[in-house]
Design an enzyme around this catalytic site. Structure first.
Site, PDB file in Angstrom:
ATOM      1  N   GLY A  64      -4.040 -10.384  -1.297  1.00 51.33           N
ATOM      2  CA  GLY A  64      -5.013 -11.611  -1.561  1.00 51.33           C
ATOM      3  C   GLY A  64      -6.436 -11.336  -2.131  1.00 51.33           C
ATOM      4  O   GLY A  64      -6.822 -11.887  -2.720  1.00 51.33           O
ATOM      5  N   GLU A  65      -6.953 -10.322  -1.223  1.00 51.92           N
ATOM      6  CA  GLU A  65      -8.277 -10.179  -1.522  1.00 51.92           C
ATOM      7  C   GLU A  65      -8.752  -8.901  -2.747  1.00 51.92           C
ATOM      8  O   GLU A  65      -9.463  -9.064  -3.244  1.00 51.92           O
ATOM      9  CB  GLU A  65      -9.321  -9.985  -0.389  1.00 51.92           C
ATOM     10  CG  GLU A  65      -8.416 -10.318   0.980  1.00 51.92           C
ATOM     11  CD  GLU A  65      -9.025 -11.955   1.285  1.00 51.92           C
ATOM     12  OE1 GLU A  65      -8.220 -12.438   2.095  1.00 51.92           O
ATOM     13  OE2 GLU A  65     -10.161 -12.264   0.679  1.00 51.92           O
TER      14      GLU A  65
ATOM     15  N   LYS B 155       6.464 -10.789  -7.922  1.00 51.52           N
ATOM     16  CA  LYS B 155       5.961 -11.957  -8.821  1.00 51.52           C
ATOM     17  C   LYS B 155       4.596 -12.315  -8.122  1.00 51.52           C
ATOM     18  O   LYS B 155       3.625 -12.368  -8.596  1.00 51.52           O
ATOM     19  CB  LYS B 155       6.907 -12.799  -9.211  1.00 51.52           C
ATOM     20  CG  LYS B 155       7.701 -12.685 -10.530  1.00 51.52           C
ATOM     21  CD  LYS B 155       8.593 -14.104 -10.723  1.00 51.52           C
ATOM     22  CE  LYS B 155       9.158 -13.916 -11.913  1.00 51.52           C
ATOM     23  NZ  LYS B 155       9.957 -15.128 -12.386  1.00 51.52           N
TER      24      LYS B 155
ATOM     25  N   ARG C  87       3.540  -1.315   0.600  1.00 52.36           N
ATOM     26  CA  ARG C  87       4.840  -1.855  -0.009  1.00 52.36           C
ATOM     27  C   ARG C  87       4.730  -3.215  -0.500  1.00 52.36           C
ATOM     28  O   ARG C  87       4.136  -4.335   0.077  1.00 52.36           O
ATOM     29  CB  ARG C  87       5.852  -1.704   1.224  1.00 52.36           C
ATOM     30  CG  ARG C  87       7.306  -1.974   0.506  1.00 52.36           C
ATOM     31  CD  ARG C  87       8.263  -1.323   1.441  1.00 52.36           C
ATOM     32  NE  ARG C  87       9.599  -1.999   1.277  1.00 52.36           N
ATOM     33  CZ  ARG C  87      10.243  -2.673   2.304  1.00 52.36           C
ATOM     34  NH1 ARG C  87       9.631  -3.015   3.482  1.00 52.36           N
ATOM     35  NH2 ARG C  87      11.306  -3.214   2.083  1.00 52.36           N
TER      36      ARG C  87
END
Ligand SMILES: Cc1cc2nc3c(=O)[nH]c(=O)nc-3n(C[C@H](O)[C@H](O)[C@H](O)COP(=O)(O)OP(=O)(O)OC[C@H]3O[C@@H](n4cnc5c(N)ncnc54)[C@H](O)[C@@H]3O)c2cc1C
Ligand code: FES
Ligand code: FES
Lengths: 770, 504
Positions: A724-725, A653, A648
């Site tokens: 993030g990765e 943004k 989720r």
């Protein structure tokens, strides 16, 4: 401590922002602080009577220090002290005290502990002066005599002495045992490919320079502004190295100018600045130079070999994936490079091998998607090679080998919408129109190629605490010693909390970046939102219940007969779901109940037993278009579509921004990034941003990010996995595969520079038995 | 003579004394003035985190320039108006459109690059109304972002023009508002700073002289030939921030009235553009592109906007790096340098200035007063190309640079000047390849001959940027590219849209 820390500068959304819901595209709450220059980073906190430290680095890679000649440097007006291993303050000797929370196996480097040199650029002295200019100039006058020893920094020259790594590092799992009989299955397979892939050293190069400002209070208390991905990790390290109690040191990192893994471990400017502050009994700031940032740790140089065997219809019969990477002499830095090949595709015969070569280098460090960025890259290029050997569409090859469950332990996935990624990404990109053969498309003088790849990364969760204080005026302060390295933690947490209590975003403040706040993990591995976010959701849930109970107990309460699940929190307070006009604002409830503040704490522990029954991962499908000018070998990435399944999405943004930024990292990995070493000197050469290339804006074409629907309540209570990765994984492979499609040339090492793209085919052996 | 550095910060006068003349503007802002909004990411002009904006009076109007504060010595802002990221917000907290758009478009993640981008956007906002995407990308060419992937920042650059005008009272309106009256206040303050005296700084760490006239400059340099000439400082600045070199005496070209101009010069051979020693690369290119629009790609890919705002063309030529970008193009079109020592002047073809690696035909006390560029030849059949081959599109050092100027008569090469950078220790012409073209039709066979000759003209080196083999191959391919282009087969490169339009 949950109440407001006044000087922490925690940002709050602009007045008028209003009500928000999880998943909405909310502007960053720290946006204003950043565009006005008000956000202060580690080097920017003022202090009375501040001294400046400049680091002197070793010019040899291995050996020891015979002595210093400091007279000239000490004579520079303004110089206060030059600290070396000979005159440093007392520090602990035992290795264990230097192990931070993410240290791998081995004996961590101890800055200025003794005269041994382990790597080029190792700090050997700290020049402290009244002004930065004086310290910098004096540093250039420090003369060091070395007793050098023969160094070894070249991985490729020392492959023969590789060893099996000690696996002790948080988050690392060694390659699983062989499944089936891979070599035999390979021999029996009608179609085989075999290739070697090389990836050079890369450096994180966050834009902010590593820095620590140590502010010494009159009572000797140290408040340290440090560039780190965890204030508590740095605090723990300083306490242990210098034997300073928890109450003697506070570390803060309210704003961090990027890190990408380089801040997972305390860096050497931190103990150096503390040393100077202890020795001189005053406040000290140490800022590294861009050049010194190349001595902190790096993505390790890695050589991989992959063998794939398949049936004529493309079904994988065998996968062999071996990797040899470098580490330092003093630690076994490990990362997961090959395991992905045992989990991404259905295959019964898999052999995985991972070894290290110890070199006279600083220990490598986790760098965005450590292990996967190049490990999955090699696999995904190999898959493309196999697809071409089979004359099969590369996407079709992936679909024919789709893994419905974990291949190693037979566990189900907690969720896996990779099929949707393939489908939606391909549709958006127009993949169906791709001609199979290389060199089929051209525009002007450029060849055009389309390539794709799969990406995957772990979906992890740690444990965390959160505290919250709700004030009578409706302001909510939520706290956890989390970090925002640019990922959007402030915004995501404020959004979660505002949504939970139905408040306006500007009523909520999230405090992070102070080691005295409730415990939070290091920000890394894309687990921060799933972890801290779940703790924030937990503490907010407790507040909701308390508010509700308070409201129900009021005289003539409109909620007297309501159950908790019959109310919702929206519009600034609570109201009946079925009859929204029956409502009370938070302020009204607090006032009526006569409460000035409500405080709650929450400890979020992952549901480990349940989680262990599943394989938890994020996935992506990356499609890309390149244009290649064959006269010069120059490559442009004109279009990328990245379809991501990451649970989720809490803050649309910031999540989108994470992924598109990571796609650009992938382009950078593909085309630009490499740190070159001069092995005669044992040191890195292009240690500046002029010659260590990262992508500039002109390199970036269209980037389209799709989040496919996923909601994973096994990974986290809030359904999120982390973004993030995942965005970087597979991008370089898609670029490589597109270059092949454009030119018919396979470039098996990164970065794919113009030279390599122009070189004739055959840089590494390939066998394709059709 | 004045020992005090005086400039305007947010329109208010600031006086600085007692600092070493090599103190950078960035260190002054961060460590002395307490303005830490301006960041340091590299201290060598590569990242743009330190971008600030200067305004000065130019032809009666304000001229706005974004520059890198990290390699700019503080005394060189003497007499100018300085704006930093802290300058933009209005007193009531209202954000400048550049700031507002960066927030709205999510142009910031970690935020460390953000003030630099905001200031580059502000510099653009002040100078250009409604820039197209390529102008926008160019304005941001000096700013690195490691987090966002740039797209949101480019979006912010487009969006800022759609937002309400800035409200800050100490910010003059952008130049394109064409409102001289509104600029008058700052212009008057700038004028009030200038008492006509030359700035001179004497400090134990070093001296700094900024003479006002060419004669003074020439005399002082002849008297102290060991002085370091400081033009834009985009090379010299790094000697201090990176090499930690002490510079005992700096002689600055920037305050010399006569050096600030692009003029015209006429002699028996024709008309020339004369680019003075203090003319910025940005202004020099503006003049050059009017004559030779084919140099657009060279302009766009030369360093970055802030470096071009500070750096000078004469500094590029005088520095004489083997990989300097302007020289091959200038040599190809037949540019000359005007050298001066005291009152003595002489001129040289540019290629004659370079004797050997880092060795120039310059006497002690002699300096480059100007570069002269011939106006574009009137006759048809003149062909010019300037090509940069580098690993990265922007902000990269050339692997190979080529400047080609040809005169074609009835399809035959009447004259050819082929100059290369990156192929030898100095920028140099390819005599053999030129001879192989001259007198022949420019067809595949002729180019094959020139390619072969090129292999004798140069023995390039291998380094981190490129191997010798790649350099030679690319240098040869550029000849082929020239031939293909002249046959009407144009390549597609990012900035070629304009060059092509110009070339047709
Ligand atoms: C980030 C960055 C990117 C760059 N990119 C490029 C690029 O793409 N292409 C390129 O070619 N260069 C590039 N450069 C180099 C530099 O910008 C240029 O060489 C520039 O033109 C130098 O001009 P300046 O006025 O700044 O010179 P300065 O630094 O002031 O001086 C340069 C040298 O010339 C001497 N000098 C200056 N003026 C005179 C004169 N009138 N007479 C005699 N000697 C003089 C100085 O003493 C010094 O030795 C880059 C530099 C940086 C920092
Ligand atoms: S600090 Fe990087 S350009 Fe100035
Ligand atoms: S936002 Fe981090 S470098 Fe740009």
């Amino acid at each position: 401590m949950n109440d407001l820390i006044q000087d922490l500068q925690s940002p709050v959304a602009d007045a008028g922002t209003g009500f928000v819901r999880v998943g909405m595209p909310v502007s960053r709450v720290d946006g204003r602080a950043k565009v006005t220059g008000e956000a202060r980073y580690a080097a920017e906190h003022p202090a009375h009577d501040l001294a400046y430290g400049v680091v002197v680095g070793s010019t040899i890679a291995r050996g020891s220090i015979a002595g210093f000649r400091l007279r000239e440097a000490l004579a520079v007006p303004g110089v206060v002290e030059i600290i070396t291993h000979e005159n440093r303050p007392r520090m602990r000797s035992f290795d264990l005290f230097y192990k931070d929370m993410t240290a791998p196996a081995g004996a961590p480097f101890r800055p200025l502990y003794d005269g041994e040199i382990h790597f080029s650029g190792q700090p050997v002295a700290l020049v402290v002066a009244e002004t930065f200019e004086a310290a910098r100039y004096a540093a250039s006058l420090v003369a060091v005599d070395y007793l050098p020893q023969q160094h070894e920094t070249n991985l490729m020259a020392h492959l023969a002495r590789s060893h099996k790594p000690k696996p002790l590092k948080a988050g690392f799992s060694p390659p699983p045992d062989e499944r089936g009989d891979a070599e035999a299955a390979l021999l029996a397979a009608p179609v085989r490919i075999e290739a070697e892939y090389y990836s050079g050293v890369e450096h994180h190069n966050p834009l902010e320079l590593f820095a620590s400002t140590v502010i010494r209070g009159e009572d000797g208390h140290l408040t340290i502004y440090d560039k780190t991905q965890s204030s508590q990790n740095s605090r723990w390290y300083v306490s242990r190295v210098f034997g300073l109690g928890k109450d003697k040191v506070t570390v803060r990192n309210p704003y961090v100018g990027g890190a990408f893994g380089s801040g997972l471990r305390p860096q050497y400017q931190l103990p150096l600045a503390v040393m100077a502050a202890l020795q001189l009994r005053r406040s000290v700031r140490v800022v590294l130079t861009r050049q010194q940032m190349f001595s902190l740790g790096h993505r390790p140089e890695t050589l991989q070999r992959i063998k794939l065997g398949a049936d004529h219809d493309g079904r994988l019969r065998a996968i062999v994936h071996e990797a040899v990477a470098e580490t330092s002499r003093y630690e076994d830095y490990v990362e997961v490079v090959v395991n992905w090949s045992g989990q991404l595709y259905a295959c019964d015969n898999v052999k995985l091998l991972y070894r290290l070569v110890a070199l006279d280098q600083s220990s490598p460090m986790d760098m965005r998607a450590p292990g996967a960025a190049h490990g999955v890259h090699a696999l995904e290029v190999a898959m493309d090679e196999l697809a071409w050997a089979l004359r099969l569409d590369p996407l079709e090859l992936r679909l024919r080998n789709y893994a419905e469950q974990d291949q190693m332990k037979g566990l189900p996935f907690s969720s896996k919408a990779l099929r949707d990624c393939y489908e939606q990404g391909a549709r958006r990109f127009g993949w169906a129109r791709r001609p199979l053969a290389p060199r089929s498309m051209r525009a002007g003088s450029e060849l055009v190629g389309w390539g794709m790849a799969t990406g995957t990364w772990d979906a992890m969760q740690m444990f965390a605490r959160a505290g919250a204080v709700l004030h009578a005026d409706g302001r909510l302060v939520v706290s956890s010693a989390a970090t925002d390295i640019g990922t959007g933690t402030y915004t995501a947490m404020c959004t979660l909390a505002a949504d939970a209590l139905g408040l306006r975003l500007e009523q909520v403040m999230f405090q992070l970046g102070d080691s005295t706040l409730p415990v939070a993990p290091i920000e890394g591995g894309s687990s921060h939102v799933a972890t801290v976010g779940s703790a924030v959701a937990g503490v907010c849930e407790k507040l909701r219940k308390r508010l509700f109970r308070m409201a129900r107990r009021l005289d003539n309460s409109p909620f007297a007969k309501a159950r908790f699940d019959e109310v919702e929190f929206a519009g600034g307070g609570l109201r009946l779901r079925r009859q929204p006009s029956v409502a009370m604002s938070v302020e009204e409830v607090m006032a009526a109940a006569g409460e000035a503040r409500l405080e709650e704490k929450y400890l979020m522990l992952p549901k480990v037993l349940k989680q262990k029954q599943y394989l938890r991962a994020t996935h992506s499908a990356v499609f890309c278009e390149v244009r290649v000018d064959e006269a010069f070998g120059t490559v442009r990435v004109t279009r990328v579509v990245s379809a991501v399944a990451a649970g989720r999405i809490i803050s649309a943004k910031t999540a989108r921004s994470q992924v598109s930024g990571a796609v650009v990292w992938g382009i950078s990995q593909a085309l630009h990034e490499e740190t070159h070493a001069d092995h005669r000197l044992g040191r890195f050469m292009n240690h500046n941003l002029a010659e260590y290339h990262v992508t500039v804006n002109a390199d970036v074409g269209d980037i389209d990010v799709i989040f496919v629907d996923e909601d994973d309540r096994i990974v986290s209570a809030i359904g999120a996995k982390g973004v993030g990765e995942i965005g970087i994984v597979g991008v370089a492979a898609a670029v490589c595969n597109a270059i092949f499609h454009a030119t018919g040339r396979r470039v098996r090492s990164t970065p794919m520079t113009p030279e390599k793209v122009m070189a004739p085919e055959g840089d590494v052996s390939v066998s394709a038995a059709l | 003579m004045s020992q005090t550095i005086r400039f305007l910060l947010d329109g208010r006068e600031v006086q600085v004394t007692g600092l070493p003349p090599t103190t950078t503007l960035l260190d002054w802002l961060r460590e002395h003035a307490g303005r830490s909004g301006t960041k340091e990411g590299c201290a060598e002009g590569d990242c743009g985190a330190c971008t600030v904006v200067l305004a000065d009076a130019h032809e009666g109007r304000l001229r706005w320039q974004a520059i890198n504060a990290c390699i700019r010595f503080l005394p060189t802002v003497h007499g100018k108006a300085l704006f930093t990221v802290e300058s933009l917000r209005a007193a009531d907290g209202a954000l400048h459109p550049a700031q507002r758009a960066m927030v709205d478009c999510h142009g910031s993640q970690c935020g460390f690059c953000t003030p630099g981008f905001v200031m580059s956007l502000f510099g653009l906002y002040q100078t250009q109304a409604q820039p197209d995407d390529s102008a926008l990308a160019d304005a941001l060419s000096g700013n690195l972002c490691r987090c966002t992937g740039y797209r949101p920042i480019l979006a912010a650059g487009r969006q800022m023009y759609a937002l309400p005008a800035p409200q800050s009272t100490h910010l003059p309106p952008p130049a394109w508002r064409d409102d001289p009256a509104a600029e008058a206040d700052l212009l008057a303050r700038l004028a009030a700073l200038d008492d006509g005296a030359a700035l001179r700084i004497d400090h134990p760490a070093g001296h700094y002289l900024a003479p006002r006239s060419a004669a003074d400059f020439a005399r002082q340099y002849a008297e102290a030939p060991h002085a370091t000439i400081l033009a834009g400082g985009t090379d010299v600045g790094l000697w201090v921030t990176k090499q930690l070199k002490p510079l005992p005496l700096l002689l600055h070209t920037g305050a010399v009235r006569e050096f600030a101009h692009v003029g015209e010069y006429q002699d028996a051979r024709g008309t020339w553009l004369e680019i003075g020693a203090a003319v910025s690369l940005e202004a020099a290119f503006a003049a050059l592109l009017r004559e030779y629009p084919e140099a657009t790609e060279l302009y766009r890919r030369f360093a970055s906007r802030p470096i071009r705002n500070s750096g000078t063309l004469c500094g590029n030529v005088a520095n004489g790096s083997p990989i300097g970008d302007s020289m091959p193009a200038l040599i190809a079109v037949g540019a000359e340098v005007v050298l001066r020592r005291g009152e003595q002047l002489r001129s040289l073809p540019l290629e004659a200035l370079y004797l050997d690696y880092r060795k120039k035909d310059l006497a002690a006390g002699e300096f480059v007063q100007a570069v002269r560029i011939p106006r574009r030849p009137a006759q048809p059949g003149f062909v010019f190309r300037a090509w940069k081959i580098a690993k990265r599109h922007d902000q990269d050092i050339s692997a190979v640079f080529a400047g080609f100027a040809l005169r074609l008569e009835d399809g035959i090469v009447a004259d050819a000047r082929l100059a290369y950078g990156g192929m030898a220790g100095i920028p140099r012409r390819a005599a053999g390849a030129e001879a192989a073209l001259r007198g022949r039709a420019l067809d595949a066979a002729t180019v094959a001959g020139a390619r072969a000759a090129l292999a004798n003209d140069f023995q390039p080196l291998s380094d981190m940027r490129a191997t010798a083999g790649y350099r030679l191959q690319v240098a040869q391919n550029l000849l082929t590219r020239l031939q293909l282009e002249l046959q009407g087969q144009f390549p597609t490169r990012i900035h070629d849209e304009e060059s092509r339009r110009a070339a047709v």
